[in-house]
Design a protein around this motif. Structure first.
Motif, PDB file in Angstrom:
ATOM      1  N   TRP A   7    -125.770 -31.327 -43.199  1.00  0.00           N
ATOM      2  CA  TRP A   7    -126.480 -32.489 -43.747  1.00  0.00           C
ATOM      3  C   TRP A   7    -125.941 -33.798 -43.147  1.00  0.00           C
ATOM      4  O   TRP A   7    -126.696 -34.683 -42.769  1.00  0.00           O
ATOM      5  N   LEU A   8    -124.616 -33.884 -43.016  1.00  0.00           N
ATOM      6  CA  LEU A   8    -124.029 -35.076 -42.385  1.00  0.00           C
ATOM      7  C   LEU A   8    -124.533 -35.211 -40.946  1.00  0.00           C
ATOM      8  O   LEU A   8    -124.874 -36.302 -40.485  1.00  0.00           O
ATOM      9  N   GLU A   9    -124.584 -34.089 -40.255  1.00  0.00           N
ATOM     10  CA  GLU A   9    -125.006 -34.141 -38.855  1.00  0.00           C
ATOM     11  C   GLU A   9    -126.487 -34.476 -38.716  1.00  0.00           C
ATOM     12  O   GLU A   9    -126.891 -35.122 -37.746  1.00  0.00           O
ATOM     13  N   ILE A  10    -127.291 -34.019 -39.669  1.00  0.00           N
ATOM     14  CA  ILE A  10    -128.712 -34.370 -39.651  1.00  0.00           C
ATOM     15  C   ILE A  10    -128.859 -35.894 -39.701  1.00  0.00           C
ATOM     16  O   ILE A  10    -129.589 -36.506 -38.920  1.00  0.00           O
ATOM     17  N   GLN A  11    -128.103 -36.520 -40.617  1.00  0.00           N
ATOM     18  CA  GLN A  11    -128.223 -37.974 -40.762  1.00  0.00           C
ATOM     19  C   GLN A  11    -127.783 -38.695 -39.492  1.00  0.00           C
ATOM     20  O   GLN A  11    -128.405 -39.668 -39.062  1.00  0.00           O
ATOM     21  N   ARG A  12    -126.706 -38.179 -38.881  1.00  0.00           N
ATOM     22  CA  ARG A  12    -126.186 -38.854 -37.684  1.00  0.00           C
ATOM     23  C   ARG A  12    -127.086 -38.621 -36.474  1.00  0.00           C
ATOM     24  O   ARG A  12    -127.259 -39.514 -35.643  1.00  0.00           O
ATOM     25  N   SER A  13    -127.687 -37.448 -36.393  1.00  0.00           N
ATOM     26  CA  SER A  13    -128.604 -37.194 -35.284  1.00  0.00           C
ATOM     27  C   SER A  13    -129.873 -38.025 -35.427  1.00  0.00           C
ATOM     28  O   SER A  13    -130.417 -38.516 -34.437  1.00  0.00           O
ATOM     29  N   LEU A  14    -130.342 -38.175 -36.669  1.00  0.00           N
ATOM     30  CA  LEU A  14    -131.531 -39.010 -36.901  1.00  0.00           C
ATOM     31  C   LEU A  14    -131.266 -40.439 -36.442  1.00  0.00           C
ATOM     32  O   LEU A  14    -132.101 -41.053 -35.754  1.00  0.00           O
ATOM     33  N   ALA A  15    -130.082 -40.957 -36.817  1.00  0.00           N
ATOM     34  CA  ALA A  15    -129.742 -42.326 -36.429  1.00  0.00           C
ATOM     35  C   ALA A  15    -129.633 -42.434 -34.911  1.00  0.00           C
ATOM     36  O   ALA A  15    -130.099 -43.411 -34.306  1.00  0.00           O
ATOM     37  N   PHE A  16    -129.042 -41.429 -34.295  1.00  0.00           N
ATOM     38  CA  PHE A  16    -128.872 -41.437 -32.839  1.00  0.00           C
ATOM     39  C   PHE A  16    -130.232 -41.463 -32.132  1.00  0.00           C
ATOM     40  O   PHE A  16    -130.459 -42.257 -31.210  1.00  0.00           O
ATOM     41  N   VAL A  17    -131.149 -40.576 -32.561  1.00  0.00           N
ATOM     42  CA  VAL A  17    -132.460 -40.504 -31.896  1.00  0.00           C
ATOM     43  C   VAL A  17    -133.210 -41.829 -32.063  1.00  0.00           C
ATOM     44  O   VAL A  17    -133.760 -42.370 -31.098  1.00  0.00           O
ATOM     45  N   ALA A  18    -133.183 -42.358 -33.292  1.00  0.00           N
ATOM     46  CA  ALA A  18    -133.883 -43.629 -33.537  1.00  0.00           C
ATOM     47  C   ALA A  18    -133.303 -44.719 -32.632  1.00  0.00           C
ATOM     48  O   ALA A  18    -134.030 -45.512 -32.033  1.00  0.00           O
ATOM     49  N   ASP A  19    -131.985 -44.731 -32.523  1.00  0.00           N
ATOM     50  CA  ASP A  19    -131.282 -45.706 -31.709  1.00  0.00           C
ATOM     51  C   ASP A  19    -131.651 -45.576 -30.227  1.00  0.00           C
ATOM     52  O   ASP A  19    -131.935 -46.571 -29.551  1.00  0.00           O
ATOM     53  N   GLN A  20    -131.640 -44.365 -29.737  1.00  0.00           N
ATOM     54  CA  GLN A  20    -131.960 -44.129 -28.324  1.00  0.00           C
ATOM     55  C   GLN A  20    -133.391 -44.529 -28.009  1.00  0.00           C
ATOM     56  O   GLN A  20    -133.681 -45.058 -26.941  1.00  0.00           O
ATOM     57  N   LEU A  21    -134.304 -44.265 -28.952  1.00  0.00           N
ATOM     58  CA  LEU A  21    -135.707 -44.613 -28.702  1.00  0.00           C
ATOM     59  C   LEU A  21    -135.891 -46.122 -28.629  1.00  0.00           C
ATOM     60  O   LEU A  21    -136.747 -46.619 -27.907  1.00  0.00           O
ATOM     61  N   ARG A  22    -135.043 -46.839 -29.387  1.00  0.00           N
ATOM     62  CA  ARG A  22    -135.135 -48.310 -29.362  1.00  0.00           C
ATOM     63  C   ARG A  22    -134.616 -48.881 -28.049  1.00  0.00           C
ATOM     64  O   ARG A  22    -135.013 -49.965 -27.654  1.00  0.00           O
ATOM     65  N   SER A  23    -133.714 -48.156 -27.400  1.00  0.00           N
ATOM     66  CA  SER A  23    -133.052 -48.752 -26.234  1.00  0.00           C
ATOM     67  C   SER A  23    -133.103 -47.841 -25.013  1.00  0.00           C
ATOM     68  O   SER A  23    -132.113 -47.673 -24.319  1.00  0.00           O
ATOM     69  N   LEU A  24    -134.245 -47.213 -24.783  1.00  0.00           N
ATOM     70  CA  LEU A  24    -134.365 -46.333 -23.617  1.00  0.00           C
ATOM     71  C   LEU A  24    -134.146 -47.120 -22.332  1.00  0.00           C
ATOM     72  O   LEU A  24    -134.795 -48.140 -22.113  1.00  0.00           O
ATOM     73  N   PRO A  25    -133.237 -46.656 -21.465  1.00  0.00           N
ATOM     74  CA  PRO A  25    -133.054 -47.358 -20.194  1.00  0.00           C
ATOM     75  C   PRO A  25    -134.324 -47.258 -19.341  1.00  0.00           C
ATOM     76  O   PRO A  25    -135.100 -46.313 -19.503  1.00  0.00           O
ATOM     77  N   GLU A  26    -134.503 -48.220 -18.478  1.00  0.00           N
ATOM     78  CA  GLU A  26    -135.649 -48.178 -17.561  1.00  0.00           C
ATOM     79  C   GLU A  26    -135.352 -47.222 -16.412  1.00  0.00           C
ATOM     80  O   GLU A  26    -134.220 -46.788 -16.237  1.00  0.00           O
ATOM     81  N   GLY A  27    -136.376 -46.928 -15.637  1.00  0.00           N
ATOM     82  CA  GLY A  27    -136.148 -46.198 -14.389  1.00  0.00           C
ATOM     83  C   GLY A  27    -136.730 -44.802 -14.374  1.00  0.00           C
ATOM     84  O   GLY A  27    -137.465 -44.405 -15.272  1.00  0.00           O
ATOM     85  N   ARG A  28    -136.346 -44.082 -13.323  1.00  0.00           N
ATOM     86  CA  ARG A  28    -136.864 -42.737 -13.134  1.00  0.00           C
ATOM     87  C   ARG A  28    -136.205 -41.770 -14.109  1.00  0.00           C
ATOM     88  O   ARG A  28    -135.198 -42.080 -14.718  1.00  0.00           O
ATOM     89  N   VAL A  29    -136.814 -40.557 -14.207  1.00  0.00           N
ATOM     90  CA  VAL A  29    -136.191 -39.560 -15.078  1.00  0.00           C
ATOM     91  C   VAL A  29    -135.698 -38.344 -14.310  1.00  0.00           C
ATOM     92  O   VAL A  29    -135.162 -37.406 -14.880  1.00  0.00           O
ATOM     93  N   ARG A  30    -135.874 -38.344 -12.993  1.00  0.00           N
ATOM     94  CA  ARG A  30    -135.394 -37.180 -12.260  1.00  0.00           C
ATOM     95  C   ARG A  30    -135.106 -37.531 -10.807  1.00  0.00           C
ATOM     96  O   ARG A  30    -135.892 -38.222 -10.177  1.00  0.00           O
TER      97      ARG A  30
END
Lengths: 258, 507
Positions: free
Chosen positions: B405-428
């Motif tokens: 349950w703790l990890e669910i909360q932290r992963s949710l925060a991480f994903v939300a955070d990453q989506l807000r600040s996706l770096p620009e550029g290529r993906v491969r």
């Protein structure tokens, strides 16, 4: 108690509209491939060479894709310089025979319903025993999902049961590893006849990514008579449900049929 | 204190294979025992053929405090003094090596097959089985308790649910389990044996299906290994997408596990909701790449699918909705006395046992061990975005549920955070060819725990030895120990609280 009821109320009714409504699938979902043989260049076999499981084969002037081997990775479509292969969003993949899984032309050979006698027996109540005989636990996961509130398999009279003695048939996943062959055959023996066998996923149909491995057979048909093949790696739950409902003749006239 | 030679790598870096110090057997044992004493863990222990008939034993020690991965080797011929009596965490590895190569670990207290397959080469019997008769899975000397009113319960390989096959033997006195022995190998597909000589078009699919519920985790470990061997640079945007995918995999499985734990104690509200929300997370993976299991997303050099702005907004909205739903569904567990009384004090493992067995992942963190590769051996996005380690200390079913349950909360925060600040550029980026004669260790914190791929290239820059350790390989013995002195009726609950992989173990 109030807290539980409140949560229950707020989460609401979550069962999908399928099969009365068409299924909702993600835009990047890779379903039945479509072939455009006219675009194939003579002698080109790039698609066949990149295919990890030799599902793509040259077929006369064009190509054929064996859905029983296909992992739906779309590497062939990516590699093709002329766009002769595209993966559509069509989830209907299940077939009754191994040959019907081979896409050669425009004709779709979808799973036929059981004969009238079998439908009278199983059409309104089908109890299945699942045997995991190899594979990777993804097919198992998407079979388990059918029993959640989202798909609510039991509304069709279909249920997974704990004992083969209570079952009308087996759902087999996995290549059938050497180490599971005896257990699978014993479980099959324990199901009272008449009985069905449904092979779910590329491994259970052909061995999937593990075709030709010494430690496994190349699918359930190597040791059991298979009545329904459901391709995919793993098949989407809707693809499995489509196969089961077609087998029982339960899709007639519903939106999910098309 | 003796100083032992070792090759030191960081996660996802490579070095020439010749740099691995080949020690005398005694020094090799000493290095491992001293490392484990200091707090390092055996991340991998395996054999490769060496000159003539001899074998090279290679040990990979993960030192979480330093973030170092130490590698040392020794050449052995036929037998060597076992590590297990001094280091129980080596037990499963030494059984594996004996079964594969016929190498006999002298003094191993419990030498038996773990997968029931033919050895990799014609060898004299290493004591793992009797004679040359056909190999039958599950047929071995099982540990037995003798005495009045003692009885044995055998379960599997075919179980009552939709679940992978394994064989469990319980030695019981009445309802109490004195000992559980777990016998696996039913899912053995001969995976590691076909990898040398690659990569081939199939290799990535082996990685995605070696444990299909961990497709992202294992594909990521593979991609990271290949990138280390090709010294490729993965674009920042791809690293972010990989992190999102890895955490979505964790979210789906942890949510499913909490639902299943609720189901196993007959608490249906959480079971029903989490079963559905797990599917919501799987569908988020499908939004990224078309597959609910993330198939096709991770590729060497980056990811095969980008996240366009509309998709990012869609995903962010779904994460927020799932955050509300899963919170409501899971909080019911902690507020329901009938659930808590079944979770607490059930299937308890002590911190000492977890340490001695070398447990990883949720099972280790639930015993208070701060083991998490994302923190200890950060690679990719986790070098920049830190996810705090979640632990509990009671070591019981409750602790394993609560850590999830703790990890669910932290992963949710991480994903939300990453989506807000996706770096620009290529993906491969297209990776270059592999360096010949190199070794790399790739660690990824999958949802079950540490995934370890050790990859060596041959002289032509093809895959040579490829050793995979799924977290389940470390943890199955933990489940056996957790069952001691428990009611046999609590086995499903304890089993689900570990939720280990059969195919990931069997390979």
């Amino acid at each position: 108690m109030l807290r539980i009821l409140n949560a229950r109320l707020r989460q609401g009714h979550r069962t999908i509209g399928y099969p009365d409504a068409a299924p909702v699938l993600p835009d990047r979902f890779r379903g039945r491939p479509a072939l455009h043989a006219a675009r194939c260049e003579t002698g080109c076999r790039i698609c066949a060479d990149v295919c990890p499981t030799q599902a793509v084969q040259r077929h006369g002037a064009g190509i054929a894709i064996d859905l029983g081997r296909c992992l739906f990775c779309a590497d062939c479509a990516q590699a093709c310089p002329t766009g002769a292969i595209t993966f559509t969003g069509d989830h209907r993949l299940a077939a009754r025979t191994r040959d019907d899984l081979v896409v050669r032309d425009e004709v779709r050979r979808l799973a036929r319903a059981l004969d009238d006698g079998s439908r009278r027996l199983f059409g309104r109540s089908l109890k299945l025993r699942q045997v995991s005989a190899g594979g990777c636990n993804a097919c198992e996961a998407d079979l388990n999902v059918l029993s959640t509130v989202v798909f609510d398999l039991s509304r069709f009279g279909i249920q997974f049961v704990a004992s083969p003695r209570h079952a009308d048939g087996l759902v087999v996943t996995g290549q059938v590893t050497s180490n599971m062959k005896t257990a699978l055959l014993k479980t099959y023996e324990a199901v009272p006849p008449p009985k069905l066998v449904i092979a779910v996923g590329a491994c259970a149909i052909s061995g999937g990514p593990y075709i030709g491995h010494e430690a496994c057979l190349d699918g359930a048909a190597a040791c059991l008579p298979v009545d329904l093949f459901v391709p995919g790696c793993p098949p989407h739950p809707i693809t499995i449900l489509d196969g089961l409902l077609r087998l029982l003749g339960r899709l007639d006239g519903r939106a999910g049929e098309h | 204190m003796a100083v032992f030679l070792r090759l030191i790598l960081r996660n996802g870096t490579s070095a020439p294979t010749d740099d691995i110090p080949v020690l005398a057997v005694d020094a090799f044992r000493g290095a491992i025992l001293e490392g484990v004493e200091r707090g390092a863990r055996i991340a991998s222990l395996f054999c490769v053929p060496a000159a003539g008939e001899s074998l090279r034993l290679i040990a990979v020690l993960a030192d979480g405090a330093a973030g170092d991965i130490g590698i040392q080797a020794t050449d052995v011929d036929g037998e060597y003094p076992a590590l297990t009596p001094d280091c129980p965490a080596a037990s499963w590895f030494e059984r594996e090596i004996a079964e594969q190569w016929g190498l006999r670990p002298l003094g191993h207290p419990w030498l038996k097959p773990i997968r029931f397959h033919r050895p990799y080469r014609r060898v004299r019997d290493a004591g793992v089985r009797h004679g040359e008769s056909d190999i039958e899975p599950g047929v071995t000397d099982h540990f037995q308790v003798q005495g009045e009113e003692i009885h044995e319960v055998a379960v599997g390989p075919v179980h009552a649910g939709i679940i992978e096959p394994g064989h469990f033997r319980f030695q019981c006195h009445g309802e109490d389990v004195l000992h559980l022995e777990i016998s696996l190998g039913y899912q053995h597909r001969g995976l590691e044996r076909v990898l040398p000589g690659g990569p081939t078009p199939r290799t990535i699919h082996y990685m995605e299906t070696l444990a299909g519920d961990t497709s992202i985790g294992h594909a990521l470990a593979y991609a990271q290994a290949l990138e280390a061997l090709a010294t490729a640079r993965v674009p920042a945007r791809a690293q972010a997408v990989r992190g999102i995918a890895l955490e979505l995999e964790r979210l789906a499985n942890h949510t499913g596990d909490l639902g299943a734990l609720a189901g196993d104690v007959g608490f249906l509200p959480t079971a029903a909701c989490c079963g559905r929300i797990r599917g919501d997370f799987l569908n988020m993976s499908a939004l990224l790449c078309g597959s609910r299991f993330g198939r096709g997303l991770i590729r060497p050099g980056g990811v095969a699918f980008d996240i366009d702005p509309a998709r990012r907004d869609d995903l962010a909205g779904r994460i927020e909705a799932a955050r509300r739903d899963v919170g409501e569904a899971v909080e019911l567990l902690w507020n329901t006395p009938s659930v808590m009384s079944r979770f607490q004090e059930t299937g308890r493992l002590t911190r000492q046992t977890a340490t001695a067995l070398g447990l990883v992942g949720v099972a280790a963190r639930a015993c208070g061990l701060e083991r998490d590769s994302r923190q200890e051996f950060p690679a990719g996005i986790f070098r920049f975005a830190h996810i705090p380690v979640s632990t509990a200390d009671s070591g019981d079913v409750f602790a394993r549920a609560f850590v999830r349950w703790l990890e669910i909360q932290r992963s949710l925060a991480f994903v939300a955070d990453q989506l807000r600040s996706l770096p620009e550029g290529r993906v491969r980026e297209t990776p270059s060819s592999l360096l010949p004669g190199h070794i790399t260790v790739s660690l990824v914190e999958g949802w079950r725990g540490e995934i370890c791929h050790v990859v060596m290239t041959d002289g032509a820059g093809r895959l040579g030895a490829y050793k995979i350790v799924d977290p389940s390989f470390h943890n199955w013995f933990g489940l056996a120990m957790a069952l001691r002195n428990q009611q046999i009726s609590d086995f499903p609950l304890c089993n689900k609280s570990f939720n280990l992989s059969y195919c990931g173990h069997d390979l």
